[in-house]
Design an enzyme around this catalytic site. Structure first.
Site, PDB file in Angstrom:
ATOM      1  N   ASP A 162       2.454  15.212  16.335  1.00 52.91           N
ATOM      2  CA  ASP A 162       2.926  15.163  14.951  1.00 52.91           C
ATOM      3  C   ASP A 162       1.740  15.264  13.990  1.00 52.91           C
ATOM      4  OD1 ASP A 162       4.819  15.029  12.920  1.00 52.91           O
ATOM      5  OD2 ASP A 162       4.752  12.842  12.806  1.00 52.91           O
ATOM      6  N   GLU A 198       6.700  -0.112   6.251  1.00 53.34           N
ATOM      7  CA  GLU A 198       6.010  -0.397   4.999  1.00 53.34           C
ATOM      8  C   GLU A 198       4.605  -0.890   5.334  1.00 53.34           C
ATOM      9  OE1 GLU A 198       8.563  -3.353   3.452  1.00 53.34           O
ATOM     10  OE2 GLU A 198      10.170  -1.954   2.920  1.00 53.34           O
ATOM     11  N   VAL A 199       3.653  -0.499   4.505  1.00 57.28           N
ATOM     12  CA  VAL A 199       2.254  -0.837   4.770  1.00 57.28           C
ATOM     13  C   VAL A 199       1.733  -1.725   3.646  1.00 57.28           C
ATOM     14  CG1 VAL A 199      -0.045   0.049   5.255  1.00 57.28           C
ATOM     15  CG2 VAL A 199       1.966   1.363   5.954  1.00 57.28           C
ATOM     16  N   MET A 209       8.755   5.179   8.879  1.00 57.28           N
ATOM     17  CA  MET A 209       8.758   4.237   9.990  1.00 57.28           C
ATOM     18  C   MET A 209       8.269   2.844   9.597  1.00 57.28           C
ATOM     19  SD  MET A 209      10.060   5.162  12.768  1.00 57.28           S
ATOM     20  CE  MET A 209       9.358   3.902  13.816  1.00 57.28           C
ATOM     21  N   LEU A 269       0.812  -1.211   0.000  1.00 59.40           N
ATOM     22  CA  LEU A 269       0.000   0.000   0.000  1.00 59.40           C
ATOM     23  C   LEU A 269       0.850   1.266   0.000  1.00 59.40           C
ATOM     24  CD1 LEU A 269      -2.837  -0.925   2.538  1.00 59.40           C
ATOM     25  CD2 LEU A 269      -2.989  -0.819   0.044  1.00 59.40           C
ATOM     26  N   GLY A 270       2.036   1.210   0.577  1.00 62.93           N
ATOM     27  CA  GLY A 270       2.875   2.405   0.633  1.00 62.93           C
ATOM     28  C   GLY A 270       4.046   2.204   1.562  1.00 62.93           C
ATOM     29  N   LYS A 286       1.287  -2.823   9.042  1.00 64.74           N
ATOM     30  CA  LYS A 286       2.444  -1.925   9.045  1.00 64.74           C
ATOM     31  C   LYS A 286       3.643  -2.708   9.568  1.00 64.74           C
ATOM     32  CE  LYS A 286       3.926   2.665  10.612  1.00 64.74           C
ATOM     33  NZ  LYS A 286       3.528   3.871  11.387  1.00 64.74           N
TER      34      LYS A 286
END
Length: 385
Positions: A134, A25-26, A23, A18-19, A41
């Site tokens: 954040d 990879e998904v 921090m 997914l992206g 994640k």
């Protein structure tokens, strides 16, 4: 780490990437045990070997696990499977706020709805002792069914059993630091930049930055260098709304600028109060015009609401003048005014939202004075405790 489609990690089967972020990879994955799709994640191996990064990853999972709110990403699982550290969260479909802003202007009413939803999510987090720290467009997700989700609590300050745990990556980043997402610095509150103690009001400042950016299409504090951006946050006001070429209702400008106050005590004092104020603007006004006009359906409460507020303001003014006319030797500090919720004695339950809305409007207006200290309901409850 490159994980192929079809790979099994415990009871999770990877379906597609997914992206990728700083921090982790998904991936889209199938939870074979509960028969549902989730987002996985994964912490890359080179990051998992870093104790600080691993601690941040675990802290994010812990923060999310404490929260159950429709405007905060839900976490289902956290652990280590087949030697891989991962977190399983709900799978979202849509786009992040950054992508939506870049697509073009957002209607004012929708902007207020998004901001109110974010404020409500933050209020839930703050009530659990969690400060996000954040908040930025990349960490707000707009789902395809118009829900708003706050993401990435990796830098959150979390109070666990009375003890505070904080992200280790809160020092001021440099432009060459690859672990920092570009632009993060532009959404940090002044006290956070100074390394001072932060609370929920730092998140309110960040939300003010999001509001400004949604309303104008440009960042509140955007300079050529990190140092200049930091200086702008600490010492300068955002450019006038009119310079953006977009029409922003005056009441919306005022709320946004109060969120962006340099001093935390001048901002909204709780995300809950801010959320109520934003919902009030949405539900009681017509935002199709440059200014905020009362809708015909909402005028009935004006006949009693505004006279009542006027009486209260005059009463507060009278108390204040009486106090100031006392012998100077008896004055030891600024007078304090506590504003409580109203009672709805009209018999019309559809007006219950005004109980808190009127109180918060009064708090907002009175707090502009430097001569008195105004206590909202939340602060008053803190004192009473």
């Amino acid at each position: 780490m490159n994980i192929e489609n079809g790979t099994s990690l415990g009871h999770y089967q990877i379906l597609a990437p997914l992206g990728t972020g700083g921090m982790g990879e998904v991936y889209r994955a199938q939870d074979t045990r509960l028969k549902r799709e989730v987002a996985i994640k994964i912490l890359p191996s080179h990051v998992a070997n870093n104790p600080d990064s691993l601690s941040r990853f675990e802290r994010e999972a812990l923060a999310l696990a404490q929260l159950s709110h429709p405007n905060i990403l839900a976490i289902h699982d956290f652990g280590r499977y087949e030697g891989v550290t991962l977190a399983a969260t709900e799978l979202l479909s849509g786009e992040n706020l950054r992508a939506r802003i870049e697509r073009g202007p957002i209607p004012t009413r929708r902007i207020l709805e998004i901001a109110a939803a974010i404020a409500e999510g933050l209020a839930a987090a703050h009530s659990k002792g969690i400060v996000h720290r954040d908040l930025k467009p990349e960490n707000v997700f707009l789902t395809s069914d118009d829900q708003v989700k706050i993401l990435d609590f990796g830098l959150a300050r979390v109070e666990v059993g009375g003890a505070k745990t904080e992200g280790t990556e809160t020092s001021i980043p440099t432009e060459t630091d690859p672990s920092i997402v570009k632009g993060t610095i532009g959404y940090m509150a002044p006290e956070q930049l100074r390394g001072q103690q932060t609370d929920g009001r730092a998140d309110i400042f960040s939300l003010g930055c999001l509001l400004y950016e949604m309303l104008t299409g440009r960042r509140a504090f955007a300079c050529d260098t990190v140092a200049d951006t930091m200086s702008a946050i600490l010492h300068e006001d955002p450019s006038d709304f009119a310079q953006s070429g977009r029409q922003v209702p005056p009441d919306v400008e005022r709320v946004t600028l109060q969120c962006l106050e340099k001093h935390a005590e001048k901002r909204f004092q709780s995300a809950r109060d801010l959320a109520i104020h934003l919902r009030t603007l949405v539900s009681s006004t017509d935002i199709s015009s440059p200014g905020l006009r009362r809708t015909s359906g909402g005028t009935r409460w004006l006949f009693w609401a505004f006279p009542l507020v006027l009486v209260l303001v005059l009463a507060v003014a009278a108390i204040f003048m009486t106090y100031m006319n006392r012998d100077p030797g008896t004055v030891t500090s600024r007078p304090s005014v506590a504003v409580l919720y109203f009672e709805n004695n009209t018999g019309d339950t559809s007006l219950n939202w005004l109980r808190s809305a009127l109180a918060n409007m009064l708090v907002t207006d009175l707090s502009q004075s430097t001569q008195i200290e105004v206590l909202g309901t939340d602060r008053l409850y803190q004192f009473l405790k």
